[in-house]
Design a protein around this motif. Structure first.
Motif: not given
Length: 357
Positions: A76-77, A79-81, A83-84, A104-105, A108
């Motif tokens: 989850i973390l 994927t969120l990072l 996308l962020g 972030s990319y 992630g």
């Protein structure tokens, strides 16, 4: 575009051909300056290195806190990072947010990869998922830093697939295709960026990403001596493709240098073949030469410098690996130096005479 002077010449050319056409030069130059400010490769590369360091620090923090033990949390973390990172860079176009975005990319991607391995997925499956995510990110984000990172991830994952499956002969096919793609991207620059605004926006990061991926693949081959020994049977294949690509690029350089006499063209082709034939068993050297010539053709200084550095490294590594005496190696280097000095004097003289005209 290459520089402001060439933009000015291009606008004057269009106005000469069609006097009814008018251009807002101030707006065009303003857009050029804005693009130049935001797309500085040096700043982008620093952002990537900063993001990589931040990623390593954050992954270390995960191990310390114990979050690494939870597969669902990692997935989850991660994927969120990702996308962020994609949407931060899409919304904000500043250097500071570029650094945040690439951090972030990258974090992630690392975390998601760890989660996939903890799910007991095979290395091939993880590599294919990374290629898919990077390709989707490239299309959706449409930003310099994400596009550049995505191209590197895609090419790195392809090499991983080849090496993991022990299909080492496929690396020659991959390098040959990559050489053709890089050549087409440079030579067909005008056509590519005019097809669609998206292509124009992604062109620069994809181009430099392909250049670095192309040369990095050769670095990987040089560093892995076991790989070289196992795949040497077909090592001439990418060399032949690259040499043909170089000859094709030379035909375009003749137009830039205003070389029209057939005797001069034939002479340059012969000298080029004499220089390139000894590199048949070392495609990295001819690959670096291809990047240098392509960069010179389109006046792309960044990849020109990268190509020169790569050429020096590959020649040095090739020289070190040769099973010859020191005297023989010295003669080979001396002869190569004379040939390249001759080519430099020829092109320099031609360019100087064109400037005087």
């Amino acid at each position: 575009m290459r520089n402001k002077e060439e933009i000015k010449e291009l606008l004057n050319h269009f106005q000469t051909e069609n006097k009814d056409v008018t251009f807002d030069e101030k707006t065009i130059f303003s857009a050029y300056q804005k693009n130049d400010d935001h797309q500085s490769l040096a700043v982008k590369i620093l952002s990537i290195f900063g993001g990589a360091l931040a990623s390593l620090a954050f992954v270390g923090f995960l191990f310390i806190t114990g979050l690494y033990d939870s597969t669902a949390a990692l997935f989850i973390l991660g994927t969120l990072l990702i996308l962020g990172g994609m949407f931060i860079n899409k919304i904000y176009n500043t250097t500071i947010f570029d650094t945040v975005s690439v951090s972030s990319y990258t974090i992630g991607f690392i975390i998601l990869t760890l989660a996939l391995f903890k799910m007991e997925m095979t290395e091939n499956t993880v590599s294919l998922i990374c290629i898919l995510i990077a390709a989707v990110s490239l299309i959706i984000a449409r930003s310099y830093i994400i596009a550049f990172a995505s191209v590197l991830i895609i090419n790195g994952a392809i090499i991983s697939l080849i090496t993991l499956n022990k299909n080492l002969d496929f690396i020659h096919v991959y390098l040959s295709l990559l050489a053709l793609i890089v050549t087409a991207v440079f030579v067909k620059e005008a056509k590519i960026i005019s097809l669609h605004p998206v292509y124009s926006k992604l062109y620069n990061p994809v181009r430099i990403g392909l250049v670095i991926s192309f040369l990095a693949a050769f670095v990987f081959i040089f560093l892995d001596h076991e790989f070289i020994e196992e795949s040497r049977e077909y090592i001439w294949v990418p060399s032949v493709v690259i040499i043909l690509a170089i000859l094709y690029v030379l035909s375009h350089l003749f137009q830039v240098l205003h070389i029209s006499e057939m005797k001069q063209k034939i002479g340059i082709y012969i000298v080029s073949m004499l220089v390139l034939l000894p590199t048949v068993l070392s495609p990295a050297i001819s690959g670096a030469i291809l990047i240098i010539l392509l960069s010179f053709l389109v006046n792309y200084k960044t990849s020109l410098v990268i190509g020169i550095i790569a050429f020096i490294y590959f020649v040095s590594q090739y020289y070190y690996d040769l099973h010859f005496t020191l005297l023989t190696k010295s003669i080979l280097l001396f002869s190569s130096g004379i040939l390249f000095l001759g080519l430099y004097l020829l092109t320099h003289k031609k360019l100087t005479s064109n400037e005087k005209i």
